[in-house]
Design a protein around this motif. Structure first.
Motif, PDB file in Angstrom:
ATOM      1  N   THR A   1      30.758 -39.958  -6.144  1.00 39.52           N
ATOM      2  CA  THR A   1      31.502 -38.700  -6.127  1.00 39.52           C
ATOM      3  C   THR A   1      30.527 -37.545  -6.190  1.00 39.52           C
ATOM      4  O   THR A   1      29.528 -37.587  -6.919  1.00 39.52           O
ATOM      5  N   ILE A   2      30.820 -36.563  -5.410  1.00 43.29           N
ATOM      6  CA  ILE A   2      29.980 -35.365  -5.377  1.00 43.29           C
ATOM      7  C   ILE A   2      30.725 -34.267  -6.112  1.00 43.29           C
ATOM      8  O   ILE A   2      31.844 -33.926  -5.765  1.00 43.29           O
ATOM      9  N   LYS A   3      30.087 -33.759  -7.120  1.00 46.75           N
ATOM     10  CA  LYS A   3      30.685 -32.715  -7.929  1.00 46.75           C
ATOM     11  C   LYS A   3      30.126 -31.369  -7.469  1.00 46.75           C
ATOM     12  O   LYS A   3      28.933 -31.110  -7.581  1.00 46.75           O
ATOM     13  N   LYS A   4      30.987 -30.535  -6.900  1.00 48.63           N
ATOM     14  CA  LYS A   4      30.557 -29.222  -6.438  1.00 48.63           C
ATOM     15  C   LYS A   4      30.916 -28.181  -7.482  1.00 48.63           C
ATOM     16  O   LYS A   4      32.022 -28.169  -8.001  1.00 48.63           O
ATOM     17  N   THR A   5      29.966 -27.358  -7.772  1.00 43.99           N
ATOM     18  CA  THR A   5      30.218 -26.263  -8.698  1.00 43.99           C
ATOM     19  C   THR A   5      30.012 -24.955  -7.961  1.00 43.99           C
ATOM     20  O   THR A   5      29.155 -24.851  -7.077  1.00 43.99           O
ATOM     21  N   LYS A   6      30.789 -23.979  -8.298  1.00 47.07           N
ATOM     22  CA  LYS A   6      30.659 -22.674  -7.665  1.00 47.07           C
ATOM     23  C   LYS A   6      29.499 -21.929  -8.309  1.00 47.07           C
ATOM     24  O   LYS A   6      29.387 -21.863  -9.536  1.00 47.07           O
ATOM     25  N   LYS A   7      28.640 -21.379  -7.462  1.00 48.82           N
ATOM     26  CA  LYS A   7      27.494 -20.631  -7.962  1.00 48.82           C
ATOM     27  C   LYS A   7      27.974 -19.321  -8.582  1.00 48.82           C
ATOM     28  O   LYS A   7      28.824 -18.643  -8.031  1.00 48.82           O
ATOM     29  N   GLN A   8      27.403 -18.999  -9.712  1.00 46.10           N
ATOM     30  CA  GLN A   8      27.722 -17.723 -10.335  1.00 46.10           C
ATOM     31  C   GLN A   8      26.922 -16.596  -9.690  1.00 46.10           C
ATOM     32  O   GLN A   8      27.381 -15.468  -9.625  1.00 46.10           O
ATOM     33  N   PHE A   9      25.731 -16.933  -9.231  1.00 46.69           N
ATOM     34  CA  PHE A   9      24.866 -15.939  -8.604  1.00 46.69           C
ATOM     35  C   PHE A   9      24.088 -16.605  -7.485  1.00 46.69           C
ATOM     36  O   PHE A   9      23.413 -17.603  -7.715  1.00 46.69           O
ATOM     37  N   ASP A  10      24.200 -16.075  -6.283  1.00 41.58           N
ATOM     38  CA  ASP A  10      23.501 -16.629  -5.128  1.00 41.58           C
ATOM     39  C   ASP A  10      22.324 -15.710  -4.790  1.00 41.58           C
ATOM     40  O   ASP A  10      22.483 -14.686  -4.127  1.00 41.58           O
ATOM     41  N   ALA A  11      21.141 -16.068  -5.267  1.00 38.93           N
ATOM     42  CA  ALA A  11      19.949 -15.235  -5.108  1.00 38.93           C
ATOM     43  C   ALA A  11      19.574 -15.049  -3.643  1.00 38.93           C
ATOM     44  O   ALA A  11      19.158 -13.959  -3.240  1.00 38.93           O
ATOM     45  N   ILE A  12      19.720 -16.100  -2.839  1.00 44.15           N
ATOM     46  CA  ILE A  12      19.364 -16.008  -1.419  1.00 44.15           C
ATOM     47  C   ILE A  12      20.260 -14.992  -0.719  1.00 44.15           C
ATOM     48  O   ILE A  12      19.787 -14.147   0.047  1.00 44.15           O
ATOM     49  N   LYS A  13      21.551 -15.056  -1.004  1.00 49.68           N
ATOM     50  CA  LYS A  13      22.505 -14.132  -0.377  1.00 49.68           C
ATOM     51  C   LYS A  13      22.180 -12.688  -0.749  1.00 49.68           C
ATOM     52  O   LYS A  13      22.150 -11.806   0.106  1.00 49.68           O
ATOM     53  N   VAL A  14      21.908 -12.452  -2.030  1.00 54.44           N
ATOM     54  CA  VAL A  14      21.595 -11.104  -2.496  1.00 54.44           C
ATOM     55  C   VAL A  14      20.295 -10.615  -1.869  1.00 54.44           C
ATOM     56  O   VAL A  14      20.212  -9.467  -1.417  1.00 54.44           O
TER      57      VAL A  14
ATOM     58  N   ILE B   1      19.939  -7.246   0.512  1.00 58.56           N
ATOM     59  CA  ILE B   1      19.007  -6.159   0.198  1.00 58.56           C
ATOM     60  C   ILE B   1      18.041  -5.931   1.352  1.00 58.56           C
ATOM     61  O   ILE B   1      17.795  -4.800   1.774  1.00 58.56           O
ATOM     62  N   ARG B   2      17.501  -7.026   1.888  1.00 63.59           N
ATOM     63  CA  ARG B   2      16.552  -6.919   2.999  1.00 63.59           C
ATOM     64  C   ARG B   2      17.210  -6.296   4.231  1.00 63.59           C
ATOM     65  O   ARG B   2      16.627  -5.425   4.880  1.00 63.59           O
ATOM     66  N   ASP B   3      18.444  -6.713   4.536  1.00 65.54           N
ATOM     67  CA  ASP B   3      19.148  -6.154   5.692  1.00 65.54           C
ATOM     68  C   ASP B   3      19.427  -4.665   5.512  1.00 65.54           C
ATOM     69  O   ASP B   3      19.275  -3.875   6.446  1.00 65.54           O
ATOM     70  N   LYS B   4      19.824  -4.272   4.300  1.00 67.26           N
ATOM     71  CA  LYS B   4      20.100  -2.860   4.019  1.00 67.26           C
ATOM     72  C   LYS B   4      18.835  -2.027   4.184  1.00 67.26           C
ATOM     73  O   LYS B   4      18.844  -0.966   4.812  1.00 67.26           O
ATOM     74  N   MET B   5      17.725  -2.518   3.619  1.00 66.01           N
ATOM     75  CA  MET B   5      16.465  -1.782   3.728  1.00 66.01           C
ATOM     76  C   MET B   5      15.999  -1.702   5.178  1.00 66.01           C
ATOM     77  O   MET B   5      15.493  -0.674   5.615  1.00 66.01           O
ATOM     78  N   SER B   6      16.176  -2.780   5.926  1.00 66.45           N
ATOM     79  CA  SER B   6      15.763  -2.787   7.328  1.00 66.45           C
ATOM     80  C   SER B   6      16.517  -1.728   8.117  1.00 66.45           C
ATOM     81  O   SER B   6      15.939  -1.036   8.958  1.00 66.45           O
ATOM     82  N   LEU B   7      17.807  -1.594   7.849  1.00 62.04           N
ATOM     83  CA  LEU B   7      18.598  -0.570   8.536  1.00 62.04           C
ATOM     84  C   LEU B   7      18.150   0.837   8.154  1.00 62.04           C
ATOM     85  O   LEU B   7      18.115   1.734   8.998  1.00 62.04           O
TER      86      LEU B   7
END
Length: 54
Positions: free
Chosen positions: A4-17, A21-27
């Motif tokens: 069984t694979i137990k999936k937990t929801k991430k509280q904080f996704d560092a890669i996404k953040v 940030i990088r996309d905002k700065m690039s714009l």
């Protein structure tokens, strides 16, 4: 035997953040000259919005 694979929801996704940030700065710096980019980045660093040292 079943696995069984137990999936937990991430509280904080560092890669996404980081990407957001990088996309905002690039714009924001897209049409700036090198000197303007340096001024912009120095301003951000001095304001303390970023914890990265020069």
């Amino acid at each position: 035997m079943e696995t069984t694979i137990k999936k937990t929801k991430k509280q904080f996704d560092a890669i996404k953040v980081m990407r957001e940030i990088r996309d905002k700065m690039s714009l924001e710096i897209m049409n700036m000259s090198y000197e303007q980019e340096r001024e912009y980045l120095d301003k951000i660093l001095l304001q303390g919005k970023c914890n990265v040292a020069k």
